[in-house]
Enzyme design. Structure first.
Site, PDB file in Angstrom:
ATOM      1  N   ARG A  57       0.861  -1.189   0.000  1.00 62.97           N
ATOM      2  CA  ARG A  57       0.000   0.000   0.000  1.00 62.97           C
ATOM      3  C   ARG A  57       0.898   1.241   0.000  1.00 62.97           C
ATOM      4  O   ARG A  57       1.448   1.621   1.015  1.00 62.97           O
ATOM      5  CB  ARG A  57      -0.907   0.005   1.240  1.00 62.97           C
ATOM      6  CG  ARG A  57      -1.719   1.279   1.428  1.00 62.97           C
ATOM      7  CD  ARG A  57      -2.824   1.415   0.420  1.00 62.97           C
ATOM      8  NE  ARG A  57      -3.817   0.357   0.550  1.00 62.97           N
ATOM      9  CZ  ARG A  57      -4.770   0.121  -0.347  1.00 62.97           C
ATOM     10  NH1 ARG A  57      -4.838   0.876  -1.452  1.00 62.97           N
ATOM     11  NH2 ARG A  57      -5.625  -0.876  -0.170  1.00 62.97           N
ATOM     12  N   GLN A  82      -7.957  -8.491  -7.842  1.00 60.39           N
ATOM     13  CA  GLN A  82      -8.012  -7.064  -8.166  1.00 60.39           C
ATOM     14  C   GLN A  82      -6.635  -6.562  -8.574  1.00 60.39           C
ATOM     15  O   GLN A  82      -5.646  -6.829  -7.914  1.00 60.39           O
ATOM     16  CB  GLN A  82      -8.517  -6.281  -6.954  1.00 60.39           C
ATOM     17  CG  GLN A  82      -8.314  -4.793  -7.085  1.00 60.39           C
ATOM     18  CD  GLN A  82      -9.526  -3.987  -6.649  1.00 60.39           C
ATOM     19  OE1 GLN A  82     -10.659  -4.367  -6.875  1.00 60.39           O
ATOM     20  NE2 GLN A  82      -9.274  -2.861  -6.016  1.00 60.39           N
ATOM     21  N   ARG A  87       1.807  -7.050  -9.153  1.00 66.28           N
ATOM     22  CA  ARG A  87       2.180  -6.424  -7.879  1.00 66.28           C
ATOM     23  C   ARG A  87       2.277  -7.421  -6.730  1.00 66.28           C
ATOM     24  O   ARG A  87       2.686  -7.057  -5.629  1.00 66.28           O
ATOM     25  CB  ARG A  87       1.181  -5.311  -7.522  1.00 66.28           C
ATOM     26  CG  ARG A  87      -0.222  -5.825  -7.282  1.00 66.28           C
ATOM     27  CD  ARG A  87      -1.224  -4.724  -7.020  1.00 66.28           C
ATOM     28  NE  ARG A  87      -2.490  -5.315  -6.571  1.00 66.28           N
ATOM     29  CZ  ARG A  87      -3.300  -4.771  -5.692  1.00 66.28           C
ATOM     30  NH1 ARG A  87      -3.002  -3.611  -5.146  1.00 66.28           N
ATOM     31  NH2 ARG A  87      -4.422  -5.370  -5.339  1.00 66.28           N
ATOM     32  N   HIS A 159       0.641   2.763 -10.409  1.00 65.95           N
ATOM     33  CA  HIS A 159      -0.267   3.215  -9.335  1.00 65.95           C
ATOM     34  C   HIS A 159       0.506   4.113  -8.351  1.00 65.95           C
ATOM     35  O   HIS A 159       0.724   3.762  -7.192  1.00 65.95           O
ATOM     36  CB  HIS A 159      -0.838   1.990  -8.620  1.00 65.95           C
ATOM     37  CG  HIS A 159      -2.051   2.243  -7.799  1.00 65.95           C
ATOM     38  ND1 HIS A 159      -2.206   3.359  -7.005  1.00 65.95           N
ATOM     39  CD2 HIS A 159      -3.185   1.511  -7.637  1.00 65.95           C
ATOM     40  CE1 HIS A 159      -3.371   3.296  -6.388  1.00 65.95           C
ATOM     41  NE2 HIS A 159      -3.991   2.187  -6.763  1.00 65.95           N
ATOM     42  N   GLU A 264      -2.099   8.357 -11.516  1.00 66.73           N
ATOM     43  CA  GLU A 264      -1.662   7.047 -11.983  1.00 66.73           C
ATOM     44  C   GLU A 264      -1.800   6.918 -13.498  1.00 66.73           C
ATOM     45  O   GLU A 264      -2.889   6.665 -14.005  1.00 66.73           O
ATOM     46  CB  GLU A 264      -2.491   5.958 -11.300  1.00 66.73           C
ATOM     47  CG  GLU A 264      -2.701   6.180  -9.806  1.00 66.73           C
ATOM     48  CD  GLU A 264      -3.849   5.354  -9.255  1.00 66.73           C
ATOM     49  OE1 GLU A 264      -4.113   4.252  -9.784  1.00 66.73           O
ATOM     50  OE2 GLU A 264      -4.497   5.813  -8.296  1.00 66.73           O
TER      51      GLU A 264
END
Length: 299
Positions: A57, A82, A87, A159, A264
């Site tokens: 995060r 998701q 990642r 992101h 992003e």
């Protein structure tokens, strides 16, 4: 030492300025820190998992091959988690390719994926992430190659979580007259704000932005960040604000939304169709400071 490889991460130090460095976690090839002249430029949650147990995060997570969750149950990406799997798999450090500026590369292919992910994503592919650190500048370039015999479709997104002092003083500029999709209300419209400000939860996808547009993050008249894009036509702008932050277990402190904004760049409004043997390349360039550039009505 300009490039230091540890078990779980790689640290780049600018040979021209030892107070400027980048730290890349091998898990997800996620940039978790960018210090410029000793000042951190990326926001990282204090509860971010850096042990490979879940996606990070904060920093710059990599989104591939699906942005969000696939709504078409027949699409090959529909069973993926998701934001896909880039990642949350460990990338291979491929080494340094240039000294000044420092350039390093990371790679991800089927051989790096878990058996479960391979079952969900049966295509042959190669991802090469190139990271370049220069004075006041950070470049990230992704190359997607279809090394198999079947075409496949994908999204890509950097992101990026920028660190800011106070989100209520921050503007994101040069998206006026841009077509956008507001994910909070589920509607598309033309952005009419000369500059975007933040006073509540914000989650919009800006579509097909002209590459000549430089997206700027501005704080009280001072340019913090300039974002240039190559072959990344879309950009997500996001801040979770109070309620959303409270609902994310790995978002700490809960007041952290005050100190971050996500801008992003990616290819998320539509999917890239990549035939066998073909390559696709996208790049973001982040630079610090400079003059405010007012760009409107560029189509």
């Amino acid at each position: 030492m300009p490039v230091e490889e540890l078990d779980d991460k790689v640290i780049l130090t600018n040979p021209n300025d030892s107070s400027s460095k980048v730290t890349i976690l091998k898990y997800g090839a996620t940039i978790i820190s960018w210090e410029n002249k000793g000042e951190e430029k990326l926001w990282l949650s204090k509860a971010a998992k850096l042990d490979g147990s879940k996606p990070v995060r904060g920093g710059i997570p990599l989104v591939f091959p699906i942005f969000g969750k696939q709504k078409d149950s027949n699409h090959p990406t529909s069973k993926l988690p998701q934001h896909g799997f880039a990642r949350n798999n460990t990338w291979e450090f491929l080494g340094q390719t240039n000294e000044s500026p420092i350039i390093v590369q990371f790679g991800l292919g089927p051989e790096n994926l878990s058996e479960e992910t391979r079952q969900l994503w049966p295509f042959d592919f190669t991802l090469i992430l190139t990271i370049s650190l220069d004075d006041n500048k950070l470049n990230t370039t992704i190359e997607v190659e279809n090394s198999g015999k079947q075409e496949f479709e994908f999204n890509w997104l950097f992101h990026t979580y920028y660190k800011v002092e106070d989100i209520t003083d921050v503007l994101v500029s040069n998206l006026i007259d841009q077509n956008c999709f507001d994910q909070l209300i589920g509607e598309s419209y033309i952005e009419k704000a000369p500059a975007i400000s933040f006073h509540e939860e914000f989650d919009r996808i800006y579509k097909n932005i002209n590459e000549s547009k430089i997206i700027q993050v501005i704080d009280k008249g001072k340019v913090l960040y300039n974002l240039k894009r190559n072959n990344l036509p879309d950009s997500v702008v996001w801040n979770p604000w109070i309620k959303k932050s409270e609902g994310m277990g790995d978002f700490e402190p809960k007041t952290g939304y005050h100190n971050m904004v996500c801008v992003e760049p990616g290819h998320v409004n539509s999917m890239v169709l990549l035939p066998p043997g073909e390559k696709w390349i996208g790049e973001q360039e982040i630079s610090i400071g400079g003059e405010i550039k007012v760009q409107s009505n560029i189509y």
